[in-house]
Write a protein that holds these residues in place. Structure first.
Motif, PDB file in Angstrom:
ATOM      1  N   ASN A   1       0.925  -1.208   0.128  1.00 36.23           N
ATOM      2  CA  ASN A   1       0.035  -0.006   0.051  1.00 36.23           C
ATOM      3  C   ASN A   1       0.868   1.111   0.121  1.00 36.23           C
ATOM      4  O   ASN A   1       0.544   2.155   0.852  1.00 36.23           O
ATOM      5  CB  ASN A   1      -0.966  -0.021   1.312  1.00 36.23           C
ATOM      6  CG  ASN A   1      -2.039  -1.218   0.946  1.00 36.23           C
ATOM      7  OD1 ASN A   1      -2.430  -1.455   0.118  1.00 36.23           O
ATOM      8  ND2 ASN A   1      -2.419  -1.771   2.391  1.00 36.23           N
ATOM      9  N   GLY A   2       1.818   1.207  -0.662  1.00 33.48           N
ATOM     10  CA  GLY A   2       2.575   2.292  -0.847  1.00 33.48           C
ATOM     11  C   GLY A   2       3.798   2.626   0.299  1.00 33.48           C
ATOM     12  O   GLY A   2       4.421   3.620   0.326  1.00 33.48           O
ATOM     13  N   VAL A   3       3.902   1.599   1.216  1.00 36.89           N
ATOM     14  CA  VAL A   3       4.551   1.690   2.358  1.00 36.89           C
ATOM     15  C   VAL A   3       5.680   0.568   2.261  1.00 36.89           C
ATOM     16  O   VAL A   3       5.481  -0.317   2.136  1.00 36.89           O
ATOM     17  CB  VAL A   3       4.020   1.750   3.716  1.00 36.89           C
ATOM     18  CG1 VAL A   3       4.851   1.831   5.037  1.00 36.89           C
ATOM     19  CG2 VAL A   3       2.916   3.035   3.786  1.00 36.89           C
TER      20      VAL A   3
END
Length: 180
Positions: A169-171
């Motif tokens: 999730n983009g992390v």
């Protein structure tokens, strides 16, 4: 809080008093102080004359930065870093003690809140301003705590450059944290 408002509050002046003396509408001055509107060049000069401060100070620009921009129109990260440290030193912001470090840490936290608001509202101008303000506050905090932010950044990069993991999730999640 921007410098127009800080100066006015510190001198215990009302919006009405300043606006009348400078020759602008009270609601216009309020918009300048809340950064909803940018003064024209002539207005910056009038306000600087009124408060007896340099225009660059009112605009929040470090003196060294203004001088350098006037000469070259661009600065490297290292030059900006040094200009910001000089600007903070000129204003007695760096004392390398616990109390000023705590005050600067509070400023970093304040700027983090502002970028959060900018991201939540998808306000690109606010995000750009907040990112710059965060860098300025971090440079001053590092100097106040007797660290060189560029050395800290280099150390952090050396730790992460070979790190393995996965982006979720983009992390980025470290490999060691994926198996917990």
């Amino acid at each position: 809080m921007n410098r127009l408002r800080i100066l006015r509050k510190n001198r215990r002046l009302t919006l009405k008093e300043v606006a009348y003396t400078v020759g602008i509408a009270e609601n216009t001055l309020q918009k300048y102080e809340t950064e909803k509107r940018e003064p024209k060049k002539e207005t910056w000069v009038k306000l600087a004359d009124y408060y007896d401060v340099p225009v660059s100070y009112l605009m929040g620009l470090p003196d060294g930065l203004v001088q350098h921009i006037n000469k070259t129109q661009a600065m490297t990260f290292e030059e900006l870093h040094e200009a910001i440290i000089q600007w903070a030193n000129d204003r007695n912001m760096i004392k390398q003690d616990r109390l000023t470090g705590l005050a600067q840490l509070a400023k970093v936290t304040e700027e983090l809140g502002e970028i959060s608001a900018g991201v939540n509202k998808n306000d690109k101008e606010k995000i750009e301003d907040s990112l710059g303000d965060i860098l300025v506050t971090l440079i001053i905090l590092a100097q106040d705590l007797n660290f060189d932010l560029l050395d800290c950044l280099n150390s952090a990069y050396n730790v992460i450059k070979d790190r393995k993991g996965k982006t979720i999730n983009g992390v980025f999640v470290k490999e060691t944290d994926l198996h917990k």
